[in-house]
Design an enzyme around this catalytic site. Structure first.
Site, PDB file in Angstrom:
ATOM      1  N   SER A  38     -20.137  30.339  13.550  1.00  0.00           N
ATOM      2  CA  SER A  38     -19.699  29.462  12.867  1.00  0.00           C
ATOM      3  C   SER A  38     -19.391  29.707  11.439  1.00  0.00           C
ATOM      4  CB  SER A  38     -20.461  28.098  12.961  1.00  0.00           C
ATOM      5  OG  SER A  38     -19.925  26.980  12.438  1.00  0.00           O
ATOM      6  N   HIS A  39     -20.103  28.656  10.535  1.00  0.00           N
ATOM      7  CA  HIS A  39     -19.584  29.138   9.033  1.00  0.00           C
ATOM      8  C   HIS A  39     -20.530  30.142   8.450  1.00  0.00           C
ATOM      9  CE1 HIS A  39     -22.654  26.135   9.851  1.00  0.00           C
ATOM     10  NE2 HIS A  39     -23.340  26.619   8.676  1.00  0.00           N
TER      11      HIS A  39
ATOM     12  N   ASP B 219     -15.241  29.269  12.795  1.00  0.00           N
ATOM     13  CA  ASP B 219     -14.705  29.463  14.539  1.00  0.00           C
ATOM     14  C   ASP B 219     -13.850  28.390  14.471  1.00  0.00           C
ATOM     15  OD1 ASP B 219     -16.762  27.532  13.969  1.00  0.00           O
ATOM     16  OD2 ASP B 219     -17.516  27.722  15.989  1.00  0.00           O
TER      17      ASP B 219
ATOM     18  N   ASP C  87     -13.377  26.122   9.195  1.00  0.00           N
ATOM     19  CA  ASP C  87     -14.629  27.118   9.254  1.00  0.00           C
ATOM     20  C   ASP C  87     -14.345  28.514  10.028  1.00  0.00           C
ATOM     21  OD1 ASP C  87     -14.889  26.193  11.659  1.00  0.00           O
ATOM     22  OD2 ASP C  87     -17.131  26.468  11.609  1.00  0.00           O
TER      23      ASP C  87
ATOM     24  N   LYS D  10     -16.028  19.862  18.352  1.00  0.00           N
ATOM     25  CA  LYS D  10     -15.514  19.376  17.317  1.00  0.00           C
ATOM     26  C   LYS D  10     -14.077  20.186  17.180  1.00  0.00           C
ATOM     27  CE  LYS D  10     -18.779  21.394  14.130  1.00  0.00           C
ATOM     28  NZ  LYS D  10     -19.892  21.949  14.818  1.00  0.00           N
TER      29      LYS D  10
ATOM     30  N   ASP E 202     -14.096  24.888  14.231  1.00  0.00           N
ATOM     31  CA  ASP E 202     -14.363  23.593  14.708  1.00  0.00           C
ATOM     32  C   ASP E 202     -14.837  22.496  13.591  1.00  0.00           C
ATOM     33  OD1 ASP E 202     -16.912  24.734  14.007  1.00  0.00           O
ATOM     34  OD2 ASP E 202     -17.653  24.300  16.062  1.00  0.00           O
ATOM     35  N   ARG E 203     -14.836  22.998  12.325  1.00  0.00           N
ATOM     36  CA  ARG E 203     -15.274  22.225  11.383  1.00  0.00           C
ATOM     37  C   ARG E 203     -13.690  22.008  10.436  1.00  0.00           C
ATOM     38  NH1 ARG E 203     -20.939  23.156   8.587  1.00  0.00           N
ATOM     39  NH2 ARG E 203     -22.033  23.453  10.629  1.00  0.00           N
TER      40      ARG E 203
HETATM   41  C1  G16 Z   1     -23.513  23.238  14.512  1.00  0.00           C
HETATM   42  C2  G16 Z   1     -23.615  22.065  15.467  1.00  0.00           C
HETATM   43  C3  G16 Z   1     -23.190  20.658  14.611  1.00  0.00           C
HETATM   44  C4  G16 Z   1     -24.320  20.627  13.783  1.00  0.00           C
HETATM   45  C5  G16 Z   1     -24.248  21.743  12.802  1.00  0.00           C
HETATM   46  C6  G16 Z   1     -25.456  21.828  11.838  1.00  0.00           C
HETATM   47  O1  G16 Z   1     -22.185  23.420  14.001  1.00  0.00           O
HETATM   48  O2  G16 Z   1     -22.491  22.322  16.472  1.00  0.00           O
HETATM   49  O3  G16 Z   1     -23.428  19.661  15.671  1.00  0.00           O
HETATM   50  O4  G16 Z   1     -24.327  19.214  12.905  1.00  0.00           O
HETATM   51  O5  G16 Z   1     -24.482  22.735  13.284  1.00  0.00           O
HETATM   52  O6  G16 Z   1     -26.533  21.792  12.253  1.00  0.00           O
HETATM   53  P1  G16 Z   1     -27.969  21.955  11.431  1.00  0.00           P
HETATM   54  O7  G16 Z   1     -28.033  20.912  10.521  1.00  0.00           O
HETATM   55  O8  G16 Z   1     -29.245  21.862  12.569  1.00  0.00           O
HETATM   56  O9  G16 Z   1     -27.730  23.404  10.734  1.00  0.00           O
HETATM   57  P2  G16 Z   1     -21.567  24.802  13.889  1.00  0.00           P
HETATM   58  O10 G16 Z   1     -20.146  24.418  13.007  1.00  0.00           O
HETATM   59  O11 G16 Z   1     -22.445  25.469  12.808  1.00  0.00           O
HETATM   60  O12 G16 Z   1     -21.726  25.169  15.253  1.00  0.00           O
END
Ligand code: G16
Length: 544
Positions: free
Chosen positions: A113-114, A280, A278, A377, A282-283
């Site tokens: 992800s990010h 990937d 971000d 997302k 999705d954000r």
């Molecule tokens: C992931 C999850 C999200 C979550 C986020 C933060 O996002 O898909 O549902 O809100 O992590 O999670 P945490 O607070 O446990 O770090 P992404 O965009 O990183 O895949």
């Protein structure tokens, strides 16, 4: 071609977190590490023979090598067909889209992800099921259990597939289709939004936007959709080329990490609209001219304006938000006469509500918004939703948000992150908070009275599965909240997240600075958990 059975020994640390297995690249490069996890996945999916899988990633370092490894293990495990994105690229929402459109059995997404990328950065892998959404905990727990007892994996001995060539290839008995990762996703966006109307907005010549792809996956998607299909200026997309190390940046679209976009949007001659996505895709982050829209407000405003959007004109079944996300969504749901669901953090918890038709829009404070069009997302979707609203209302982002607050009140909101803490220290901090919970209900903390103090647990309304230990929450009589949670996505030490929220009904007080409006809650949160004292940190590492 020869299928080899390779002996291996288990790694003890392959438990998927909030969103798949995320570790340092070097961790993934250990002998058999990726192979063990992928074979454990196929062992759990038992009936993969002849089925279709989707495969791709956000282009980060180790993406191409990992794809070749996974293809050969997939073939040896009798997968029938794999749809791979051209050059191994696929945004997370586009994988969800293709799984649904092609009725695939599931998909494997390579992304952290990010999180930063490169040889010293992070890598990740997650599995999505046939509804297009992240695998539920029953599946991820089964993979983890299998990974602790694995003793062999199967792999086809074969040449690599040329991922930079579109076309159909074979790998043993398996068919590999290298496809354009943008087309189906862009078509879905055209079905949901009024592209002609948005194009007219760009045609006015007075509306300008910039989109920061942060050298991650959304660059090619944004160029295709915003610049080519909608006619935005050719220089609308910034940092549009995906790079294996994301250009050395941290592709997390927030005020702290999308600095160049934020600077641009706060200049005197700022564009009308700014957005970022971000690693990937999705954000999303939404900005107006010198104005930041919190993800929680964004969810509420999309819901309030959904009737302007072709894909949502028939109304919303309900809204779902993760527990730490602000209650702005609850207020608009109440005004619309629809239900608002509160789930644990993690997109996977929305899947059942979306499949059952209980929720149409979902959102999280962590810059994630989406709907029942997919089961992930979706960053660009949120940007297009906002563009469609702007094209219909012809007001500024700031005016739209302020009008929303004047109708519904404002939920001041902020998240304070303390990153890279020693794991035992942060566990102890949470444990000590837990011990205080029984004494807190009914107590006054500063000017506020605690009405609920618990460790959030969730019973899924559809399959009745129970998830416990999802964050410590203090709810106050005046709707304010303080929530403490440990992140499930980091790869280094522990991250303590403190979520702060205060409701303000009076429009005369809506323009206060957020940290000022939350000052007493910030103090209470620190005092109760003794954050500064225990961590030695005078400030959070990141404030969003
Ligand atoms: C992931 C999850 C999200 C979550 C986020 C933060 O996002 O898909 O549902 O809100 O992590 O999670 P945490 O607070 O446990 O770090 P992404 O965009 O990183 O895949």
């Amino acid at each position: 071609m020869n299928i080899r059975t390779v002996s291996t020994t288990p790694y003890p640390d392959q438990r998927p977190g909030t969103s798949g297995l995320r570790k340092k690249v070097k961790h993934f490069q250990q002998p058999h590490y990726l192979e063990n996890f992928v074979q454990s996945l196929f062992d759990c999916l038992k009936d993969m023979a002849g089925k279709t899988l989707v495969l791709g990633g956000d282009g980060r370092y180790y993406n191409p090598e990992a794809i070749q490894i996974i293809l050969k293990i997939a073939s040896a495990n009798k997968v029938g067909r794999v749809l791979v994105g051209h050059k191994g690229l696929f945004s997370t929402p586009a994988v969800s889209c293709i799984i649904r459109r092609c009725k695939a059995f599931g998909g494997i997404i390579l992304s952290a992800s990010h999180n930063p990328a490169g040889p010293d950065g992070d890598f990740g892998i997650k599995y999505n099921i046939s509804n297009g959404g992240p695998a539920p905990e029953s599946v991820t727990n089964a993979i983890y259990t299998q990974s602790k007892q694995i003793n062999r994996y199967l792999v086809l001995e074969a040449e690599d597939i040329p991922l930079d060539t579109l076309g159909i290839f074979t790998l043993g008995e398996m068919r590999v289709e290298v496809i354009n990762p943008i087309t189906d996703y862009a078509e879905l966006m055209e079905e949901l939004f009024d592209f002609d109307r948005i194009a007219t907005l760009f045609d006015t010549g007075v509306f300008h936007m910039c989109f920061d792809a942060m050298h991650a996956i959304t660059g090619p998607y944004a160029k295709d959709i915003l610049e080519q299909r909608l006619g935005a200026d050719p220089n609308t997309v910034l940092n549009g080329e995906p790079l294996p190390d994301f250009g050395g940046g941290h592709p997390d679209p927030n005020l702290a990490h999308a600095k160049s976009l934020v600077t641009k949007m706060y200049r005197a001659n700022a564009p009308s609209f700014g957005a970022a996505s971000d690693g990937d895709g999705d954000r999303n982050m939404i900005l107006g001219k010198r104005f930041f829209v919190t993800p929680s407000d964004s969810l509420a405003i999309l819901a309030a304006n959904a009737h302007h959007i072709p894909g949502y004109r028939l109304g919303l079944a309900g809204i779902a938000r993760s527990m730490p996300t602000s209650q702005a969504a609850d207020r608009i749901a109440e005004a619309l006469g629809i239900e608002c669901f509160e789930t644990p953090t993690g997109w996977k918890f929305f899947g059942n509500l979306l499949d059952a038709g209980k929720a149409t829009l979902c959102g999280e404070e962590s810059f994630g918004t989406g709907s029942d069009h997919l089961r992930e997302k979706d960053g660009l979707w949120a940007v297009l939703f906002w563009l469609n609203i702007l094209a219909v209302r012809r007001q500024s982002v700031k005016t739209i948000v302020q009008e929303h607050w004047s109708h519904c009140g404002r939920n001041f909101y902020s998240r304070h992150d303390y990153e890279d803490l020693p794991a035992d220290l942060s566990q102890q901090l949470m444990e000590d908070l837990r011990k205080q919970l029984p004494k807190l209900k009914g107590k006054r903390l500063g000017q506020r009275e605690v009405t609920l103090a618990d460790d959030f647990s969730y019973t899924d309304p559809i399959d009745h599965s129970i998830t416990t230990g999802q964050g410590i929450r203090l709810c106050f009589k005046d709707s304010a909240r303080i929530i403490y949670r440990l992140s499930g996505t980091g790869t280094q030490g522990a991250t303590l997240r403190v979520y702060l929220e205060a409701f303000e009904p009076n429009p005369d007080r809506h323009n206060q600075e957020t940290q000022v409006a939350l000052a007493d809650l910030i103090q209470i949160a620190d005092h109760l958990a003794q954050i500064q004292q225990r961590t030695g940190r005078a400030q959070p590492s990141v404030i969003t």
